[in-house]
Motif scaffolding. Sequence first.
Motif, PDB file in Angstrom:
ATOM      1  N   VAL A  33       0.956  -1.247  -0.035  1.00  0.00           N
ATOM      2  CA  VAL A  33      -0.075   0.053   0.114  1.00  0.00           C
ATOM      3  C   VAL A  33       0.817   1.290   0.102  1.00  0.00           C
ATOM      4  O   VAL A  33       0.734   2.066  -0.668  1.00  0.00           O
ATOM      5  N   HIS A  34       1.897   1.138   0.682  1.00  0.00           N
ATOM      6  CA  HIS A  34       2.974   2.301   0.906  1.00  0.00           C
ATOM      7  C   HIS A  34       3.571   2.532  -0.570  1.00  0.00           C
ATOM      8  O   HIS A  34       3.794   3.956  -0.851  1.00  0.00           O
ATOM      9  N   GLY A  35       3.785   1.633  -1.053  1.00  0.00           N
ATOM     10  CA  GLY A  35       4.497   1.409  -2.491  1.00  0.00           C
ATOM     11  C   GLY A  35       3.713   2.389  -3.380  1.00  0.00           C
ATOM     12  O   GLY A  35       3.972   2.717  -4.598  1.00  0.00           O
ATOM     13  N   LEU A  36       2.153   2.081  -3.409  1.00  0.00           N
ATOM     14  CA  LEU A  36       1.520   2.878  -4.226  1.00  0.00           C
ATOM     15  C   LEU A  36       1.227   4.113  -4.119  1.00  0.00           C
ATOM     16  O   LEU A  36       0.607   4.944  -4.973  1.00  0.00           O
ATOM     17  N   CYS A  37       1.585   4.626  -3.144  1.00  0.00           N
ATOM     18  CA  CYS A  37       1.563   6.132  -2.819  1.00  0.00           C
ATOM     19  C   CYS A  37       2.333   6.994  -3.887  1.00  0.00           C
ATOM     20  O   CYS A  37       3.563   6.682  -4.064  1.00  0.00           O
ATOM     21  N   PRO A  38       1.705   7.809  -4.319  1.00  0.00           N
ATOM     22  CA  PRO A  38       2.751   8.964  -5.625  1.00  0.00           C
ATOM     23  C   PRO A  38       3.673   9.702  -4.835  1.00  0.00           C
ATOM     24  O   PRO A  38       3.345  10.131  -3.525  1.00  0.00           O
ATOM     25  N   GLU A  39       4.764   9.842  -5.370  1.00  0.00           N
ATOM     26  CA  GLU A  39       5.828  10.932  -4.789  1.00  0.00           C
ATOM     27  C   GLU A  39       5.291  12.245  -4.417  1.00  0.00           C
ATOM     28  O   GLU A  39       5.684  12.800  -3.512  1.00  0.00           O
ATOM     29  N   ALA A  40       4.237  12.803  -5.135  1.00  0.00           N
ATOM     30  CA  ALA A  40       3.877  14.073  -4.836  1.00  0.00           C
ATOM     31  C   ALA A  40       2.853  13.962  -3.731  1.00  0.00           C
ATOM     32  O   ALA A  40       2.792  15.117  -2.948  1.00  0.00           O
ATOM     33  N   SER A  41       2.579  12.934  -3.374  1.00  0.00           N
ATOM     34  CA  SER A  41       1.807  12.886  -1.918  1.00  0.00           C
ATOM     35  C   SER A  41       2.729  12.336  -0.566  1.00  0.00           C
ATOM     36  O   SER A  41       1.900  12.354   0.318  1.00  0.00           O
ATOM     37  N   ARG A  42       3.854  12.047  -0.884  1.00  0.00           N
ATOM     38  CA  ARG A  42       4.657  11.754   0.214  1.00  0.00           C
ATOM     39  C   ARG A  42       5.167  13.042   0.952  1.00  0.00           C
ATOM     40  O   ARG A  42       5.809  13.957   0.233  1.00  0.00           O
ATOM     41  N   ILE A  43       5.116  13.085   2.404  1.00  0.00           N
ATOM     42  CA  ILE A  43       5.843  14.111   3.257  1.00  0.00           C
ATOM     43  C   ILE A  43       6.825  13.214   3.802  1.00  0.00           C
ATOM     44  O   ILE A  43       6.565  12.578   4.872  1.00  0.00           O
ATOM     45  N   GLY A  44       8.085  13.199   3.576  1.00  0.00           N
ATOM     46  CA  GLY A  44       9.065  12.205   4.233  1.00  0.00           C
ATOM     47  C   GLY A  44       8.712  10.935   3.833  1.00  0.00           C
ATOM     48  O   GLY A  44       8.738  10.650   2.587  1.00  0.00           O
ATOM     49  N   SER A  45       8.417  10.224   4.981  1.00  0.00           N
ATOM     50  CA  SER A  45       8.208   8.748   4.604  1.00  0.00           C
ATOM     51  C   SER A  45       6.777   8.452   4.937  1.00  0.00           C
ATOM     52  O   SER A  45       6.041   7.311   4.836  1.00  0.00           O
ATOM     53  N   VAL A  46       5.860   9.512   5.163  1.00  0.00           N
ATOM     54  CA  VAL A  46       4.520   9.367   5.460  1.00  0.00           C
ATOM     55  C   VAL A  46       3.681   9.748   4.127  1.00  0.00           C
ATOM     56  O   VAL A  46       4.084  10.707   3.241  1.00  0.00           O
ATOM     57  N   CYS A  47       2.822   8.944   3.694  1.00  0.00           N
ATOM     58  CA  CYS A  47       1.819   9.336   2.660  1.00  0.00           C
ATOM     59  C   CYS A  47       0.588  10.146   2.897  1.00  0.00           C
ATOM     60  O   CYS A  47       0.157   9.802   3.938  1.00  0.00           O
ATOM     61  N   ALA A  48       0.643  11.367   2.564  1.00  0.00           N
ATOM     62  CA  ALA A  48      -0.671  12.040   2.504  1.00  0.00           C
ATOM     63  C   ALA A  48      -1.811  12.176   1.539  1.00  0.00           C
ATOM     64  O   ALA A  48      -2.725  12.839   1.576  1.00  0.00           O
TER      65      ALA A  48
END
Length: 145
Positions: A33-48
């Motif tokens: 699930v974390h791997g599906l998070c787009p780079e633009a939505s990441r804040i550090g290692s947290v998916c936003a």
Amino acid sequence: MNHAARWVAVVPAALLTLYLAPALLLWTLLGAVHGLCPEASRIGSVCAASWYPLAERGAIVAAAALAAFTIVLVGSITAPGARPRVAWALFAALVAMAIFMVVSTRAYPEFGAALAGGLFAVFVVTRFMPREAAARRPFDMPRGL
């Protein structure tokens, strides 16, 4: 493995699965699930991303169901005989543990998923597995070959 040793191994196999299966499944599913998070939505290692909390909860619920399935199945496979009875006994222990967990954490979706996964494992064991372990010598050829 002899008959008595396999009966003794049922409880350790189920307990080992109780600790390993949820950890490995949760680690794998949350990593996916974390791997599906787009780079633009990441804040550090947290998916936003807006969908991430729901997907994360879904992975946790799926891990609970798969872990319950695995616990009942591994314990039943380890038993040398009376596999349906072993599956029902493990399911009863799983229900008791799940009730304790839901009372203390109020995690109702995980509770339902664990019950469904365990009950599905009981169905698989009672429907598709032989009641007794095969008593064959190591080099016996299957019939019909």
